[in-house]
Design a protein around this motif. Structure first.
Motif, mmCIF file in Angstrom:
data_model
loop_
_atom_site.group_PDB
_atom_site.id
_atom_site.type_symbol
_atom_site.label_atom_id
_atom_site.label_comp_id
_atom_site.label_asym_id
_atom_site.label_seq_id
_atom_site.Cartn_x
_atom_site.Cartn_y
_atom_site.Cartn_z
ATOM 1 N N ALA A 196 -51.215 -22.501 -17.492
ATOM 2 C CA ALA A 196 -49.931 -22.997 -16.994
ATOM 3 C C ALA A 196 -49.829 -24.509 -17.152
ATOM 4 O O ALA A 196 -48.767 -25.034 -17.514
ATOM 5 N N PHE A 197 -50.922 -25.207 -16.918
ATOM 6 C CA PHE A 197 -50.933 -26.668 -17.038
ATOM 7 C C PHE A 197 -50.679 -27.097 -18.483
ATOM 8 O O PHE A 197 -49.837 -27.952 -18.747
ATOM 9 N N VAL A 198 -51.381 -26.493 -19.420
ATOM 10 C CA VAL A 198 -51.268 -26.876 -20.830
ATOM 11 C C VAL A 198 -49.877 -26.571 -21.379
ATOM 12 O O VAL A 198 -49.282 -27.393 -22.082
ATOM 13 N N THR A 199 -49.357 -25.400 -21.064
ATOM 14 C CA THR A 199 -48.057 -25.019 -21.631
ATOM 15 C C THR A 199 -46.884 -25.714 -20.947
ATOM 16 O O THR A 199 -45.773 -25.667 -21.466
ATOM 17 N N SER A 200 -47.096 -26.369 -19.835
ATOM 18 C CA SER A 200 -46.013 -27.076 -19.152
ATOM 19 C C SER A 200 -45.473 -28.224 -19.986
ATOM 20 O O SER A 200 -44.307 -28.594 -19.865
ATOM 21 N N PHE A 201 -46.299 -28.776 -20.838
ATOM 22 C CA PHE A 201 -45.856 -29.903 -21.644
ATOM 23 C C PHE A 201 -44.995 -29.472 -22.826
ATOM 24 O O PHE A 201 -44.390 -30.302 -23.482
ATOM 25 N N GLY B 258 -46.440 -34.153 -13.170
ATOM 26 C CA GLY B 258 -46.124 -33.546 -11.876
ATOM 27 C C GLY B 258 -45.711 -32.091 -12.009
ATOM 28 O O GLY B 258 -46.155 -31.236 -11.250
ATOM 29 N N GLN B 259 -44.844 -31.806 -12.988
ATOM 30 C CA GLN B 259 -44.411 -30.428 -13.219
ATOM 31 C C GLN B 259 -45.575 -29.574 -13.699
ATOM 32 O O GLN B 259 -45.685 -28.405 -13.337
ATOM 33 N N ALA B 260 -46.450 -30.146 -14.511
ATOM 34 C CA ALA B 260 -47.620 -29.406 -14.985
ATOM 35 C C ALA B 260 -48.539 -29.049 -13.820
ATOM 36 O O ALA B 260 -49.107 -27.946 -13.784
ATOM 37 N N THR B 261 -48.670 -29.942 -12.869
ATOM 38 C CA THR B 261 -49.503 -29.674 -11.693
ATOM 39 C C THR B 261 -48.889 -28.575 -10.835
ATOM 40 O O THR B 261 -49.603 -27.695 -10.339
ATOM 41 N N VAL B 262 -47.578 -28.590 -10.680
ATOM 42 C CA VAL B 262 -46.895 -27.534 -9.918
ATOM 43 C C VAL B 262 -47.071 -26.187 -10.617
ATOM 44 O O VAL B 262 -47.339 -25.163 -9.972
ATOM 45 N N ASN B 263 -46.923 -26.165 -11.937
ATOM 46 C CA ASN B 263 -47.102 -24.921 -12.686
ATOM 47 C C ASN B 263 -48.542 -24.432 -12.625
ATOM 48 O O ASN B 263 -48.786 -23.222 -12.576
ATOM 49 N N ALA B 264 -49.502 -25.354 -12.646
ATOM 50 C CA ALA B 264 -50.913 -24.961 -12.522
ATOM 51 C C ALA B 264 -51.178 -24.345 -11.151
ATOM 52 O O ALA B 264 -51.930 -23.369 -11.037
ATOM 53 N N ALA B 265 -50.552 -24.884 -10.120
ATOM 54 C CA ALA B 265 -50.696 -24.301 -8.784
ATOM 55 C C ALA B 265 -50.089 -22.902 -8.728
ATOM 56 O O ALA B 265 -50.625 -22.003 -8.077
#
Length: 157
Positions: free
Chosen positions: A114-119, A127-134
């Protein structure tokens, strides 16, 4: 000297196969639409998290991000299970240890995918990548015990 193959499945292959089935079945557009159409309960709705699709109406960026997340979840699951199962101490090779190893590996894999694909998504930020990783870790917290049971059934190195 004869070469014999083990008839037992390794923990990595068992966990990866079950992760592939979870993503393939419960991330499919038909299941995702069914799960989101009504209140199905937290477990059945959470199973639909790594949703993938081949929708021609979606932008290429959104489509690539969703599909890559599902693919990376399976690939990272194989990586983390092999790393964690190989690192188990001889005294910790019990049933509970195997379940927790598979569960933790799936949580790490979901969060990282989730973190990698958020970008890749529009307006991707740290910040959005961290939320998606959570969100990915939350998915695996609820569903990851299934991977843990699969790795328990497999042979560990």
């Amino acid at each position: 000297m004869a070469i014999t193959r083990s008839r037992y499945r390794t923990a990595t292959s068992a966990g990866t196969f079950v992760a592939f089935l979870l993503v393939l079945i419960f991330g499919s557009p038909a299941y995702v639409d069914w799960a989101r159409s009504a209140d199905r309960g937290i477990f059945l709705e959470t199973l639909a998290w790594p949703a993938w699709s081949f929708d021609s109406d979606a932008s290429v960026r959104d489509l690539l991000g969703a599909d890559l997340k599902a693919i990376l979840l399976v690939a990272f699951t194989a990586l983390f299970i092999s790393l964690l199962a190989g690192a188990q101490l001889a005294s910790a090779r019990g049933t509970l240890s195997a379940i927790l190893t598979g569960w933790a590996a799936y949580m790490f894999a979901a969060a990282l995918a989730a973190f990698v694909t958020s970008f890749l998504l529009p307006h991707g930020s740290l910040g959005q990548a961290t939320v998606n990783a959570a969100a990915g870790a939350g998915y695996a917290l609820i569903v990851g015990w299934i991977i843990g049971l699969a790795t328990m059934a497999g042979r560990r190195p």
